[in-house]
Design a protein around this motif. Structure first.
Motif, PDB file in Angstrom:
ATOM      1  N   VAL A 107     -57.545  39.118  57.211  1.00  0.00           N
ATOM      2  CA  VAL A 107     -57.860  37.773  56.857  1.00  0.00           C
ATOM      3  C   VAL A 107     -57.030  36.775  56.844  1.00  0.00           C
ATOM      4  N   VAL A 108     -57.169  35.693  57.658  1.00  0.00           N
ATOM      5  CA  VAL A 108     -56.263  34.500  57.675  1.00  0.00           C
ATOM      6  C   VAL A 108     -56.883  33.407  57.293  1.00  0.00           C
ATOM      7  N   GLY A 109     -56.225  32.655  56.319  1.00  0.00           N
ATOM      8  CA  GLY A 109     -56.834  31.277  56.030  1.00  0.00           C
ATOM      9  C   GLY A 109     -55.885  30.088  56.125  1.00  0.00           C
ATOM     10  N   ILE A 110     -56.411  28.996  56.382  1.00  0.00           N
ATOM     11  CA  ILE A 110     -55.532  27.786  56.705  1.00  0.00           C
ATOM     12  C   ILE A 110     -56.103  26.579  55.908  1.00  0.00           C
ATOM     13  N   ASP A 111     -55.068  25.878  55.428  1.00  0.00           N
ATOM     14  CA  ASP A 111     -55.339  24.517  54.626  1.00  0.00           C
ATOM     15  C   ASP A 111     -54.156  23.772  54.628  1.00  0.00           C
ATOM     16  N   LEU A 112     -54.600  22.392  54.598  1.00  0.00           N
ATOM     17  CA  LEU A 112     -53.548  21.417  54.119  1.00  0.00           C
ATOM     18  C   LEU A 112     -52.990  21.507  52.908  1.00  0.00           C
ATOM     19  N   LEU A 113     -54.277  21.757  51.688  1.00  0.00           N
ATOM     20  CA  LEU A 113     -53.827  21.993  50.541  1.00  0.00           C
ATOM     21  C   LEU A 113     -53.212  23.256  49.995  1.00  0.00           C
ATOM     22  N   PRO A 114     -52.369  23.261  48.965  1.00  0.00           N
ATOM     23  CA  PRO A 114     -51.912  24.566  48.833  1.00  0.00           C
ATOM     24  C   PRO A 114     -53.148  25.617  47.931  1.00  0.00           C
ATOM     25  N   THR A 115     -52.709  26.751  48.412  1.00  0.00           N
ATOM     26  CA  THR A 115     -53.793  27.697  47.770  1.00  0.00           C
ATOM     27  C   THR A 115     -53.054  28.856  47.224  1.00  0.00           C
ATOM     28  N   GLU A 116     -53.413  29.034  46.192  1.00  0.00           N
ATOM     29  CA  GLU A 116     -52.975  30.303  45.373  1.00  0.00           C
ATOM     30  C   GLU A 116     -52.948  31.651  46.155  1.00  0.00           C
ATOM     31  N   PRO A 117     -51.895  32.676  46.145  1.00  0.00           N
ATOM     32  CA  PRO A 117     -52.056  33.697  46.965  1.00  0.00           C
ATOM     33  C   PRO A 117     -53.261  34.647  46.749  1.00  0.00           C
ATOM     34  N   ILE A 118     -53.825  35.134  47.762  1.00  0.00           N
ATOM     35  CA  ILE A 118     -54.742  36.114  47.211  1.00  0.00           C
ATOM     36  C   ILE A 118     -54.329  37.288  48.059  1.00  0.00           C
ATOM     37  N   ASP A 119     -54.373  38.610  47.450  1.00  0.00           N
ATOM     38  CA  ASP A 119     -54.156  39.693  47.906  1.00  0.00           C
ATOM     39  C   ASP A 119     -54.796  40.169  49.088  1.00  0.00           C
ATOM     40  N   GLY A 120     -53.761  40.456  50.227  1.00  0.00           N
ATOM     41  CA  GLY A 120     -54.405  41.033  51.489  1.00  0.00           C
ATOM     42  C   GLY A 120     -54.919  39.812  52.534  1.00  0.00           C
ATOM     43  N   VAL A 121     -54.649  38.425  51.923  1.00  0.00           N
ATOM     44  CA  VAL A 121     -54.789  37.512  52.886  1.00  0.00           C
ATOM     45  C   VAL A 121     -53.687  36.566  53.430  1.00  0.00           C
ATOM     46  N   THR A 122     -53.640  36.493  54.455  1.00  0.00           N
ATOM     47  CA  THR A 122     -52.424  35.613  55.075  1.00  0.00           C
ATOM     48  C   THR A 122     -52.671  34.161  55.023  1.00  0.00           C
ATOM     49  N   ILE A 123     -52.204  33.149  54.084  1.00  0.00           N
ATOM     50  CA  ILE A 123     -52.490  31.787  54.054  1.00  0.00           C
ATOM     51  C   ILE A 123     -51.642  30.979  54.669  1.00  0.00           C
ATOM     52  N   LEU A 124     -52.047  30.305  55.542  1.00  0.00           N
ATOM     53  CA  LEU A 124     -51.035  29.107  56.253  1.00  0.00           C
ATOM     54  C   LEU A 124     -51.368  27.712  55.650  1.00  0.00           C
ATOM     55  N   GLU A 125     -50.246  27.197  55.213  1.00  0.00           N
ATOM     56  CA  GLU A 125     -50.421  25.904  54.450  1.00  0.00           C
ATOM     57  C   GLU A 125     -49.818  24.810  55.652  1.00  0.00           C
ATOM     58  N   MET A 126     -51.086  24.568  56.414  1.00  0.00           N
ATOM     59  CA  MET A 126     -50.594  23.628  57.469  1.00  0.00           C
ATOM     60  C   MET A 126     -51.906  22.843  57.895  1.00  0.00           C
TER      61      MET A 126
END
Length: 222
Positions: free
Chosen positions: A90-109
């Protein structure tokens, strides 16, 4: 309990420094059963139930191995993905900061930025089975402008889905009242076996949001 016999948590008095609109929002949040339920269930937002309800109706999460969450913040949809597809990437992306979620790659962009597509492709490591978009443009108070800005995000998300989905995959995106624009709807119908609109029960009754659900991706060639 207050002297009036009302639970003070059921109603907020408008403070001098609080606008009437923000007071209404706070009252709505406090009295919203989905907000209370989300806190009890450990979800970051009531939006988690929108995905759960859409999945119950359309069977979106079965067999998913890779998924993209466009506009991930605060992370409710990705929490649902992790629960129902524990082995999926699972990969997520957002301009807004997102608290980490175990097992999810979060791109702040910015998803609309030039680097986003490359970053998503590298993080996924393969074609996704599911592309979710809960993105909506910041409103300016002008109905037509707000609609156009949000639909611009939907169109970009649809282009991403059509260019990257694995065959048989699904695409879900937030749209506004009136549904998907005719040109985009025609594009989705060309590339997907089924295209429908739905308003899950978790969407507030007064909200203009609907979702377009496209299933059975035929491939980028249509």
């Amino acid at each position: 309990m207050s002297r009036s016999g009302r639970d003070p948590g059921e109603r907020l008095r408008t403070a001098k420094k609080r606008s009437a609109s923000s007071a209404r929002w706070l009252n709505r949040q406090i009295n919203d059963p989905y907000v209370k339920r989300a806190k009890a269930d450990g979800y970051r937002s009531r939006a988690a139930y929108k995905l759960l309800e859409l999945d119950e109706r359309f069977g979106l999460l079965a067999g998913v191995t890779r998924a993209v969450d466009l506009g991930i913040a605060p992370g409710g949809w990705s929490q649902v993905l992790r629960e129902h597809c524990p082995k999926a990437k699972v990969v997520g992306i957002d301009l807004l900061p997102t608290e980490p979620i175990d097992g999810v790659t979060i791109l702040e962009m910015d998803f609309m930025g030039d680097e986003a597509l490359t970053a998503l492709d590298e993080a996924l490591g393969g074609a996704p089975d599911l592309v979710l978009s809960d993105m909506a443009a910041n409103t300016v108070g002008h109905k037509q402008t707000d609609h156009l800005r949000t639909m611009g995000l939907v169109e970009t998300a649809a282009d991403f889905a059509i260019s990257n989905l694995a065959k048989g995959g699904s695409f879900v995106a937030k749209v506004l009242a009136g549904g998907t624009d005719a040109e985009l709807l025609a594009l989705l119908k060309k590339h997907f076996a089924s295209v429908k609109h739905a308003k899950p029960p978790a969407s507030r009754k007064g909200s203009s949001e609907w979702y377009v659900i496209a299933k059975g991706f035929k491939g980028s060639g249509g």
